[in-house]
Enzyme design. Structure first.
Site, short mmCIF file in Angstrom:
data_model
loop_
_atom_site.label_atom_id
_atom_site.label_comp_id
_atom_site.label_asym_id
_atom_site.label_seq_id
_atom_site.Cartn_x
_atom_site.Cartn_y
_atom_site.Cartn_z
CB CYS A 136 -19.28 29.70 -10.90
SG CYS A 136 -20.43 31.22 -10.90
CB CYS A 188 -19.33 36.94 -6.26
SG CYS A 188 -17.98 35.83 -7.01
#
Ligand code: PYC
Length: 330
Positions: free
Chosen positions: A93, A250
Site C-alpha cells: 500500500c 492511491c
C-alpha cells in the site's frame, strides 16, 4: 479503579492526502520466517482479531486502513510491513507506506541526520524503499520506490448487459482500470454510491479472469477497481475492501496506472505524471527504471506524497465487552 483491559495497543493515526492509516508495532512473531508472506500468514493465523479490533467499529469504520510494523525478514530492511483492511490484507500500500514513513520520522522512531531519511520495508509484494524529505528537522514529503509494475491484459466484462473495457495492471496490487465514460459516471464526490457499486462489480468480474491468468498465485490477487475520469487527464477513484474507497490518489494504483499509460504509449519511459483523487489530492509518479520482460514493459515507479499524524492513542479491550473485537455492517 475497576477498569480492565485484556489487550492494550498504542496506535499512531495518520492521513496521507486524505486517506487514513492506523499504525501499530507488533514484535510477537517468530524471527525465522522466510519472507513477508510467511509473516503475514503467521499474523493472520494468530492475531487477526487485532486487525478487526483496530479497524472495525466502534474504534474504526468501514474505510479505516491499517499498517502493522513487524521485525524485518531481510537483513538490509528496517521493518516488515503488512497492510490490514476492514476485509482482509493488501500485499502493498503506497498511501500507508507514506504515512508510516512520515510518522516514524516525525515521532523520532528512526534516527536521522540531514535532509533525507531512507527506510526500507519488506512487503508481501517485495522490498519497498521510502525516502523521507526533511526540512528544518520536519518531514515534508515521502517518495516510495514501489515494486516492479506492469500492464497485464485488456479484457471485456459485462456491466448492465453491455461490454465494458477493463485494463488489468499491476503496481504492488492488481488493478482493474475502467474509464468513467464507459460507465456514464464522473469521478465526483456526489457520485460516490454509483462509483462504489460499479467498483464492486468490476472487482468481482475481473477477479474471475485474473484467477485464470494466475492459477498458481499465492498472494492476494483480488483486484482493486480504478475508475479513471475522462473529463480530467489524471483523476481517478480506487475502490476496494468492503465498499471502501481511497481518499488519496492511491500509491499502488498510481503505479499500476503508470504501467498502463506506458503500455498505451501515453507516458514515456523517463516520464512522470500527477494522479489526482476524488477529493483532488495528488501523488506524483516518476518512472525510475524499466526493462522488457517477455515482450512486456516492466517499470519501477517512484510515488511521492505527503502525510500527517492525526492522533496518538491507546486502544484498550475490556474483556466484558461483547463487541470487543469490533463489527461491521455491510
Ligand atoms: O495507496 O496503494 C495505496 C492504497 C491501496 C488501497 C488504499 N490505498
Amino acid at each position: 479503579m475497576s477498569f480492565k483491559s485484556e489487550l492494550t495497543i498504542d496506535v499512531i493515526d495518520t492521513h496521507t492526502e486524505g486517506e487514513p492509516t492506523r499504525i501499530m508495532f507488533w514484535n510477537n512473531i517468530p524471527r525465522n520466517l522466510k519472507d513477508a508472506l510467511s509473516v503475514r500468514k503467521y499474523f493472520i493465523e494468530h492475531y487477526d482479531y487485532i486487525r478487526k479490533t483496530l479497524l472495525l467499529e466502534p474504534r474504526g469504520h468501514k474505510d479505516q486502513f491499517g499498517a502493522i510494523l513487524l521485525p524485518p525478514v531481510n537483513t538490509e530492511s528496517d521493518y516488515t510491513i503488512i497492510f490490514p483492511t476492514t476485509e482482509s490484507y493488501l500485499d502493498m500500500c503506497g498511501h500507508a507506506t507514506i504515512g508510516v514513513s512520515m510518522a516514524l520520522v516525525a515521532l523520532g522512531y528512526v534516527p536521522f541526520e540531514g535532509n533525507e531519511k531512507t527506510i526500507i520495508y519488506d512487503t508481501v509484494a517485495g522490498t519497498v524503499k521510502a525516502r523521507v524529505k526533511i526540512e528544518n528537522g520536519e518531514p515534508v514529503s515521502v517518495s516510495i520506490i514501489d515494486v516492479k509494475s506492469y500492464f497485464v491484459k485488456q479484457i471485456d466484462i459485462d456491466i448492465n448487459g453491455k461490454p465494458v473495457k477493463v485494463n488489468l495492471s499491476y503496481g504492488g496490487n492488481f488493478y482493474a482500470i475502467v474509464n468513467s465514460d464507459d460507465l456514464g459516471v464522473d469521478v465526483e464526490p456526489e457520485n460516490i454510491d454509483k462509483l462504489l457499486a460499479y467498483g464492486k462489480v468490476i472487482r468481482a468480474k475481473s477477479y474471475e479472469i485474473l484467477k485464470e491468468i494466475y492459477p498458481d498465485n499465492k498472494k492476494n490477487f483480488y483486484p482493486l477497481a480504478m475508475i479513471t475520469d475522462s473529463k480530467h487527464d489524471y483523476r481517478a477513484i480506487v475502490t476496494f475492501s468492503v465498499n471502501s474507497y481511497d481518499r488519496s490518489p492511491c500509491g499502488t494504483g498510481t503505479a499500476a496506472r503508470a504501467a498502463l499509460l506506458v503500455h498505451e504509449g501515453k507516458l514515456a519511459l523517463d516520464g512522470q505524471y500527477v494522479n489526482e483523487s476524488i477529493i483532488r489530492t495528488k501523488f506524483s509518479c516518476k518512472i525510475i527504471s524499466s526493462e522488457t520482460v517477455n515482450g512486456n514493459i516492466v517499470i519501477v515507479p517512484e510515488i511521492t506524497g505527503r502525510a500527517w499524524v492525526t492522533q496518538l492513542c491507546k486502544i484498550v479491550v475490556d474483556p466484558s465487552d461483547p463487541l470487543k473485537h469490533g463489527f461491521l455492517v455491510q
